[in-house]
Motif scaffolding. Structure first.
Motif, short mmCIF file in Angstrom:
data_model
loop_
_atom_site.label_atom_id
_atom_site.label_comp_id
_atom_site.label_asym_id
_atom_site.label_seq_id
_atom_site.Cartn_x
_atom_site.Cartn_y
_atom_site.Cartn_z
N PRO A 107 0.80 -1.23 0.00
CA PRO A 107 0.00 0.00 0.00
C PRO A 107 0.83 1.28 0.00
CG PRO A 107 -0.90 -1.57 1.57
CD PRO A 107 0.39 -2.15 1.07
N GLU A 108 1.95 1.29 0.74
CA GLU A 108 2.77 2.50 0.80
C GLU A 108 3.28 2.89 -0.58
OE1 GLU A 108 4.84 -0.43 3.06
OE2 GLU A 108 2.66 -0.49 2.90
N THR A 109 3.62 1.87 -1.38
CA THR A 109 4.10 2.13 -2.74
C THR A 109 2.97 2.57 -3.65
OG1 THR A 109 5.84 0.46 -2.46
CG2 THR A 109 5.30 1.11 -4.72
N GLY A 110 1.87 1.83 -3.61
CA GLY A 110 0.72 2.16 -4.45
C GLY A 110 0.17 3.54 -4.15
N ASP A 111 0.14 3.90 -2.87
CA ASP A 111 -0.40 5.21 -2.48
C ASP A 111 0.42 6.35 -3.06
OD1 ASP A 111 -2.31 3.85 -1.06
OD2 ASP A 111 -1.43 4.21 0.91
N VAL A 112 1.76 6.19 -3.04
CA VAL A 112 2.62 7.23 -3.61
C VAL A 112 2.38 7.38 -5.10
CG1 VAL A 112 5.02 7.88 -4.04
CG2 VAL A 112 4.40 6.93 -1.83
N LEU A 113 2.23 6.25 -5.78
CA LEU A 113 1.95 6.30 -7.22
C LEU A 113 0.59 6.93 -7.51
CD1 LEU A 113 3.33 2.78 -8.15
CD2 LEU A 113 4.20 4.93 -9.06
N LEU A 114 -0.41 6.59 -6.70
CA LEU A 114 -1.74 7.18 -6.87
C LEU A 114 -1.68 8.70 -6.72
CD1 LEU A 114 -4.09 4.74 -4.89
CD2 LEU A 114 -4.09 5.16 -7.36
N GLU A 115 -0.92 9.16 -5.73
CA GLU A 115 -0.79 10.61 -5.51
C GLU A 115 -0.22 11.30 -6.74
OE1 GLU A 115 0.46 12.46 -1.72
OE2 GLU A 115 0.84 10.41 -1.06
N VAL A 116 0.83 10.72 -7.31
CA VAL A 116 1.46 11.33 -8.49
C VAL A 116 0.50 11.33 -9.67
CG1 VAL A 116 3.34 11.12 -10.16
CG2 VAL A 116 3.79 10.76 -7.73
N LEU A 117 -0.16 10.20 -9.92
CA LEU A 117 -1.08 10.10 -11.06
C LEU A 117 -2.24 11.07 -10.93
CD1 LEU A 117 -1.14 6.20 -11.39
CD2 LEU A 117 -0.11 7.81 -13.02
N LEU A 118 -2.81 11.17 -9.74
CA LEU A 118 -3.94 12.09 -9.55
C LEU A 118 -3.50 13.54 -9.62
CD1 LEU A 118 -5.75 10.22 -6.63
CD2 LEU A 118 -6.55 10.43 -8.99
N LYS A 119 -2.32 13.82 -9.09
CA LYS A 119 -1.81 15.18 -9.08
C LYS A 119 -1.67 15.74 -10.49
CE LYS A 119 2.29 17.82 -7.61
NZ LYS A 119 3.62 17.71 -6.94
N TYR A 120 -1.29 14.88 -11.44
CA TYR A 120 -1.06 15.35 -12.81
C TYR A 120 -2.15 14.92 -13.78
CZ TYR A 120 3.51 16.87 -11.21
OH TYR A 120 4.52 17.50 -10.53
N GLY A 121 -3.33 14.61 -13.24
CA GLY A 121 -4.49 14.38 -14.08
C GLY A 121 -4.53 13.05 -14.82
#
Length: 406
Positions: free
Chosen positions: A251-265
Motif C-alpha cells: 500500500p505505501e508504494t501504491g499510495d505514492v503512485l496514486l498521488e502522483v497520477l492524480l496530481k497530474y491528471g
C-alpha cells in the motif's frame, strides 16, 4: 557536556522542563504511590490518544521520580513521539533530556530517531548529525535503516547533497544493507538538480543490491519529476516499465503512485491502479490497500463533486476470487470524517462517527473538534452542545460545554 545537551539547555522558549519544579515533583511522587510501569503506560497512552499531551507529559515526568515504578523506555518514547507529531519539537527534545540524561533511563533506537527527527524539523542540522555520530560511537546501539532515512532526507532538504551521499556510503559500509527510501531521497535530490546521470547511478546500485525490489517509490519520484517538466511520455514509459514487472505493490508504494497520477491528471491510470490494488488485497497473506488508499480516492471523487461515487468507493472490493474487503482503521475513519466535514457532508460524517462507536473505536480529540466546529458552522448548536458533553465525558476537555458561544 555533549553538543546536543548544550543546545538543549540554551533553548530560550518556555518549556515544560524549566517550569517543572523538581522539589514539588519529588513531593508529589512521594505523596502519591505511582502505578506499576504497565499501568502507567496504559494511562499515558490513553491521554495521548485523547489529545491531552500536557497531562500525559506531566504524568510520565512525575513517575520518573519514583524509586520503584519509573516509566519504561516505551512510555518515554510514546510521549516524546506524540510531542513530535504535534510539532512541539522543543518539548520533545526537553523530554528526551529529562528522561534519558537527567534520570538515566536507557534510550533505544526509537528514542534516538525521535530526537534526530525533532532536530531536523527544527532546522538544527548539525545537532541532528551530532546525535547520529553519538549513536555510531555507542557500542550498544547502532543506527537503523529508519535512522538513515531520516538523516539523509534532512541533509537533502538542507541542500547538503554531498553529506547525504557520504551518509549513504556509511550505511553500506557499516551494515551492508540497503533501503529503498534512502535511495529514493538521493534520487529525488539528483533529479531536482537535473543530474539524471547521478540519479541513474543510484538506481543501478539499488538494482544490484536489491534485485527483487520493484522500485515503485523510486519510479514515482522519477514520474513526478518528468511530469513536472511536462515530459508526460517519459513519465508514462517509466510507469509502464514498473507495471511490466508484474509485482504486487504494498500500500505505501501504491499510495505514492496514486498521488502522483492524480496530481497530474492521469485519472484513468489512477483508477486502474486502485482496482489492481483492491484485487491484490488478500489478507492475511497480502495487504494491497490501506486507509490512505481509500482516503485518496474518496477525496478525488469529492473534488469533482461526485458524492455518490465517493460513497461507493468506500465499499469497493477487488474482483478476484480471493480478494477481500478492506476495513478502515481509526486513523482512516478520522481522516474521512474530516474530509466529509470539509465538504459539508455532515450526515455522512455522522454515520462514520457512529460506526466507530459501534465497533468500539475511539475518535481522537481532533476528530471531535472538527465535528463540533462543523455543527457550529452549520448552526446546529444543540448537536454541538451534546457533542461537547460527550467530549467532557471522554475527558477530552476539562470543563463541560464551555466552548459554545450561544
Amino acid at each position: 557536556m555533549s553538543l546536543f545537551r548544550h543546545l538543549l539547555l540554551r533553548r530560550s522558549s518556555a518549556v515544560t522542563l524549566r517550569s517543572f519544579s523538581t522539589s514539588s515533583a519529588q513531593q508529589a511522587a512521594t505523596a502519591e504511590p505511582q502505578p506499576p510501569p504497565e499501568e502507567l503506560h496504559t494511562r499515558v497512552t490513553s491521554l495521548i490518544r485523547s489529545g491531552n499531551l500536557d497531562a500525559a507529559s506531566a504524568m510520565a515526568r512525575q513517575s520518573a521520580f519514583s524509586a520503584t515504578n519509573r516509566p519504561t523506555v516505551f512510555t518515554c518514547n510514546a510521549i516524546i513521539g506524540a510531542m513530535h507529531r504535534a510539532k512541539r519539537h522543543n518539548e520533545a527534545l526537553d523530554l528526551y533530556e529529562f528522561f534519558f540524561n537527567s534520570f538515566k533511563i536507557t534510550p533505544n533506537i526509537v528514542s534516538y530517531n525521535f530526537m534526530i527527527n525533532a532536530y531536523c524539523d527544527e532546522g538544527c542540522i548539525d545537532a541532528a548529525l551530532d546525535v547520529f555520530r553519538k549513536m555510531k560511537a555507542d557500542a550498544s546501539i547502532k543506527p537503523s535503516l529508519v535512522t538513515y532515512q531520516i538523516i539523509t532526507k534532512c541533509m537533502i532538504n538542507a541542500g547538503r547533497i554531498e553529506d547525504a551521499s557520504d551518509i549513504w556510503f556509511e550505511m553500506l559500509l557499516d551494515s551492508g544493507h540497503t533501503d529503498s527510501s534512502v535511495y529514493n531521497n538521493l534520487t529525488l535530490a539528483c533529479s531536482q538538480l537535473g543530474n539524471l546521470d547521478k540519479a541513474n547511478e543510484f538506481i543501478d546500485e539499488l538494482k544490484i543490491r536489491c534485485p527483487y525490489y520493484h522500485h515503485g517509490v523510486v519510479s514515482a519520484t522519477y514520474m513526478n519529476w518528468f511530469l513536472k517538466q511536462g515530459r508526460d511520455k517519459d513519465a508514462m514509459e517509466c510507469y509502464k516499465s514498473l507495471l511490466n514487472r508484474k509485482c504486487r505493490m504494498r500500500p505505501e508504494t501504491g499510495d505514492v503512485l496514486l498521488e502522483v497520477l492524480l496530481k497530474y491528471g492521469k485519472k484513468t491510470e489512477a483508477w486502474d491502479l486502485f482496482h489492481d490494488m483492491l484485487d491484490n488485497h488478500t489478507p492475511s497473506t497480502f495487504h494491497g490497500v490501506d486507509s490512505d488508499t481509500f482516503t485518496l480516492m474518496v477525496e478525488e471523487c469529492l473534488k469533482l463533486g461526485k458524492v455518490d461515487e465517493a460513497l461507493a468507493t468506500l465499499k469497493k472490493v477487488g474482483t478476484k476470487p480471493d480478494s477481500k474487503p478492506f476495513f478502515l482503521d481509526v486513523d482512516g475513519y478520522c481522516q474521512l470524517i474530516s474530509i466529509f466535514c470539509a465538504h459539508d457532508m455532515l450526515s455522512e460524517a455522522e454515520n462514520l462517527f457512529q460506526d466507530m462507536y459501534s465497533m468500539s473505536m475511539t475518535p481522537d480529540a481532533s476528530t471531535y473538534a472538527i465535528l463540533f466546529d462543523t455543527y457550529r458552522r452549520m448552526g446546529r448548536k444543540d448537536d454541538a452542545y451534546m457533542l461537547n458533553n460527550k467530549m467532557a465525558e471522554a475527558e477530552l476537555i476539562k470543563n463541560g460545554p464551555t466552548r459554545i458561544e450561544l
